[in-house]
Design a protein around this motif. Structure first.
Motif, PDB file in Angstrom:
ATOM      1  N   SER A 233       8.803  -4.613  -4.259  1.00  0.00           N
ATOM      2  CA  SER A 233       8.562  -5.752  -3.375  1.00  0.00           C
ATOM      3  C   SER A 233       7.584  -5.448  -2.246  1.00  0.00           C
ATOM      4  O   SER A 233       7.293  -6.330  -1.431  1.00  0.00           O
ATOM      5  N   LYS A 234       7.068  -4.213  -2.204  1.00  0.00           N
ATOM      6  CA  LYS A 234       6.202  -3.840  -1.092  1.00  0.00           C
ATOM      7  C   LYS A 234       4.719  -3.828  -1.461  1.00  0.00           C
ATOM      8  O   LYS A 234       3.901  -3.341  -0.689  1.00  0.00           O
ATOM      9  N   GLY A 235       4.369  -4.329  -2.620  1.00  0.00           N
ATOM     10  CA  GLY A 235       2.970  -4.458  -2.973  1.00  0.00           C
ATOM     11  C   GLY A 235       2.422  -3.281  -3.757  1.00  0.00           C
ATOM     12  O   GLY A 235       3.166  -2.441  -4.285  1.00  0.00           O
ATOM     13  N   TYR A 236       1.086  -3.225  -3.834  1.00  0.00           N
ATOM     14  CA  TYR A 236       0.415  -2.180  -4.615  1.00  0.00           C
ATOM     15  C   TYR A 236      -0.742  -1.613  -3.795  1.00  0.00           C
ATOM     16  O   TYR A 236      -1.280  -2.275  -2.903  1.00  0.00           O
ATOM     17  N   THR A 247      -4.032  -1.778   0.601  1.00  0.00           N
ATOM     18  CA  THR A 247      -2.702  -2.100   0.074  1.00  0.00           C
ATOM     19  C   THR A 247      -2.542  -3.610   0.127  1.00  0.00           C
ATOM     20  O   THR A 247      -2.813  -4.231   1.169  1.00  0.00           O
ATOM     21  N   LYS A 248      -2.104  -4.209  -0.987  1.00  0.00           N
ATOM     22  CA  LYS A 248      -2.008  -5.666  -1.064  1.00  0.00           C
ATOM     23  C   LYS A 248      -0.628  -6.067  -1.553  1.00  0.00           C
ATOM     24  O   LYS A 248       0.057  -5.304  -2.258  1.00  0.00           O
ATOM     25  N   GLU A 249      -0.229  -7.288  -1.186  1.00  0.00           N
ATOM     26  CA  GLU A 249       0.998  -7.859  -1.719  1.00  0.00           C
ATOM     27  C   GLU A 249       0.698  -8.498  -3.082  1.00  0.00           C
ATOM     28  O   GLU A 249      -0.414  -8.963  -3.335  1.00  0.00           O
ATOM     29  N   TYR A 250       1.711  -8.501  -3.938  1.00  0.00           N
ATOM     30  CA  TYR A 250       1.563  -9.189  -5.218  1.00  0.00           C
ATOM     31  C   TYR A 250       1.509 -10.692  -4.972  1.00  0.00           C
ATOM     32  O   TYR A 250       2.385 -11.264  -4.311  1.00  0.00           O
ATOM     33  N   ASN A 252       1.534 -13.089  -7.357  1.00  0.00           N
ATOM     34  CA  ASN A 252       2.435 -13.790  -8.280  1.00  0.00           C
ATOM     35  C   ASN A 252       1.998 -15.237  -8.527  1.00  0.00           C
ATOM     36  O   ASN A 252       2.731 -16.186  -8.226  1.00  0.00           O
ATOM     37  N   GLU A 263      -2.514 -10.302 -11.979  1.00  0.00           N
ATOM     38  CA  GLU A 263      -2.914 -10.205 -10.586  1.00  0.00           C
ATOM     39  C   GLU A 263      -4.424 -10.009 -10.515  1.00  0.00           C
ATOM     40  O   GLU A 263      -5.007  -9.296 -11.344  1.00  0.00           O
ATOM     41  N   ASP A 284       1.973   0.952  -7.877  1.00  0.00           N
ATOM     42  CA  ASP A 284       3.022   0.268  -7.122  1.00  0.00           C
ATOM     43  C   ASP A 284       3.441   1.148  -5.945  1.00  0.00           C
ATOM     44  O   ASP A 284       3.563   2.373  -6.065  1.00  0.00           O
TER      45      ASP A 284
END
Length: 576
Positions: A233-236, A247-250, A252, A263, A284
């Motif tokens: 849940s913390k992005g990639y 660093t980015k959030e998914y 979805n 994505e 991840d």
């Protein structure tokens, strides 16, 4: 006054549009018997008036997407429109494929409010709970829907918010029946099962380059995509050539199937050139073993380059359609697709990975000539070519057999004569190849044709290919093999030796004389009891005589050869 000017302008534009489109063979199209099939799919009966006797087929499009091609003989035709637009009204285009002109009709979708084609994937899944990302298609709904299952109501959402993340759901191996309903229409609803159970492992895969653009400083803005399943849940994190980029959030936003979501991300203002390579890792944040990587190169700001178009392997599929292969070389492209136009009509966008491209059942135009234009990178780089269709007038050309015979001009030389070619719908001419040479082309009307002499001592295994001059695949092969040349027959000189011999090739006997033959010379054949079975007067100068003996009964025969006043007699045995 301005109102009348507007009317005049509209009138001129409408007439100008008709002039540009051309004199269409399609007039006054009508749509009747419009019936809903299921969800947003419906059928209707299409008919129109034909103003051009040359039109034989037409295409139907819905909102510029191809539905089907029909023959003019099918009118009125029932059309099924399964192309989802989300619109309450669809724009139909009926295209005359001979002239590429068209007429437009607007059709109201007859289906009622519907929610359908639901798809979802589980996210943030663990042993206790999970969320879902879901999406669906809808028609004639209001602006809002609500959803939930028996034990939980999730609330109201705008259709514009799709896809929607919802949860949590208890992960206890249950099946939850998710109920969705339009907020203003209680009869517009649907339900779908949501499965719980073992969570998939975090997976990131299929890292791909989408496209790139250059800014004014020749730096690149590069777009990529990848697929992921049940990440944290913390992005990639994005690593470029070993260095952390971001660093980015998914997001979805794009459901691929029950397990994967697509994505997309962008690298901005990258200082790379044509020789640079980007080694990219997507990982991840929470799962060290959940990552993918790829290497990408040739990020050029110079214009793309496209080579000459190659059109090859043109092959008729009917008397009015043909297949062909289109290919070309390219370099420094920024997108992986190209646009194909033939005679100013855009056929389709294709992936460059489809090259060489097989075009099937393309229609032969009246002129038989085509202007082809291919473009890559949104028209920044194009190449064109004019080519002609194959001559398909002889599409069902068929050679079914060849009748031939062999003749001997002497005991050591023989000829092959092509007497007849059995054929259907051929052109006027053909050519003959075989035995390591090309014998040339001939008119079918020239038959019979006598080919060159062969020497019996060469023992050739003869093979001939007969091919129509206009149609490559219209051909026939014969294999005469080794010709049985005449062999010398064992004889008993019964009266006088003389300079003559008897040969046989099983079906015939050949009488050969080394002496000049004058008028009144003749050959006679008798049985042993004196019955004459054959008599022949030789022509002046003739020294080779052939006689068919296939109807002779087996036994001993007397051959009498008279030259002037001299008489020679031999006994032979014929075995039939």
């Amino acid at each position: 006054m301005n109102f009348y000017k507007s009317i005049i302008v509209i009138f001129i534009l409408l007439n100008l549009n008709s002039f540009i489109i051309g004199q269409c063979g399609i007039e006054s199209p009508t749509v009747e018997d419009i019936n809903c099939i299921e969800n947003a799919s419906y059928s209707f009966t299409l008919n129109f008036t034909i103003s051009d006797s040359e039109i034989d087929s037409f295409d139907v499009f819905s909102n510029n997407q191809f539905i089907k091609r029909y023959s003019i003989n099918q009118l009125p035709v029932v059309v099924q429109n399964d192309i989802y637009s989300g619109n309450e009204e669809d724009t139909l285009k009926i295209v005359d494929i001979n002239s590429n002109c068209y007429k437009t009709v607007f059709v109201e979708n007859p289906c009622e409010c519907a929610i359908f084609d639901f798809k979802y994937t589980r996210i943030e899944c663990n042993v206790d709970s999970f969320y879902i990302l879901f999406d669906f298609k809808h028609l004639k709904t209001s602006d809002t829907f609500e959803f939930g299952y028996e034990e939980k109501y999730f609330g109201k959402f705008s259709f514009n918010d799709l896809p929607v993340v919802s949860g949590p759901f208890p992960n206890n191996d249950s099946i939850y029946e998710l109920f969705l309903s339009d907020i203003d229409n209680v009869f517009c609803f649907a339900s779908y099962p949501i499965n719980s159970g073992e969570c998939p492992q975090c997976e990131i895969s299929h890292l791909k380059l989408i496209s790139y653009e250059c800014d004014e400083n020749y730096n690149k803005n590069i777009s990529f995509s990848f697929d992921h399943s049940n990440p944290g849940s913390k992005g990639y994190v994005i690593l470029v050539n070993g260095e952390k980029y971001d660093t980015k959030e998914y997001a979805n936003k794009m459901i691929i199937d029950t397990f994967f979501i697509r994505e997309e991300f962008e690298l901005n203002s990258m200082e790379v050139d044509c020789d640079s390579t980007l080694n990219i890792v997507i990982a991840d944040v929470e799962n060290n073993d959940c990552f993918t990587f790829g290497s990408f190169s040739s990020f050029c700001c110079e214009l793309c380059e496209i080579g000459e178009i190659d059109i090859r392997d043109k092959e008729c599929t009917s008397d009015s359609t043909f297949n062909f292969i289109l290919d070309f070389d390219y370099a420094r492209n920024r997108k992986d697709s190209f646009q194909l136009n033939i005679d100013d009509d855009m056929i389709k966008k294709y992936s460059l990975n489809d090259l060489p491209l097989h075009i099937r059942d393309y229609r032969i135009s009246d002129s038989g000539k085509y202007d082809v234009l291919v473009c890559i990178d949104d028209g920044k780089c194009c190449s064109d070519l004019e080519f002609a269709s194959p001559d398909c007038d002889y599409f069902d050309c068929n050679i079914t057999g060849v009748l031939y015979s062999t003749t001997f001009d002497s005991i050591s030389l023989y000829w092959v004569t092509i007497n007849e070619i059995l054929r259907n719908n051929t052109s006027d001419s053909f050519y003959i190849k075989g035995n390591g040479k090309n014998y040339g082309h001939f008119a079918y009307a020239d038959l019979p044709i006598k080919l060159e002499a062969y020497n019996c001592n060469d023992s050739l295994e003869l093979e001939y290919i007969f091919q129509d001059l206009e149609v490559d695949n219209c051909k026939y092969v014969i294999e005469p093999g080794i010709i049985n040349c005449p062999h010398k027959v064992t004889t008993n000189d019964y009266l006088g030796e003389g300079n003559w011999e008897i040969y046989s090739d099983f079906n015939n006997i050949y009488i050969v004389s080394d002496e000049l033959v004058f008028n009144n010379s003749k050959i006679s054949i008798y049985t042993t009891i004196g019955s004459k079975v054959f008599d022949y007067v030789l022509k002046n100068g003739e020294h080779l005589f052939k006689k068919d003996i296939s109807d002779f009964t087996s036994g001993i025969y007397i051959v009498r050869f008279q030259i002037g006043s001299r008489v020679f007699v031999k006994k032979i045995y014929i075995n039939n």
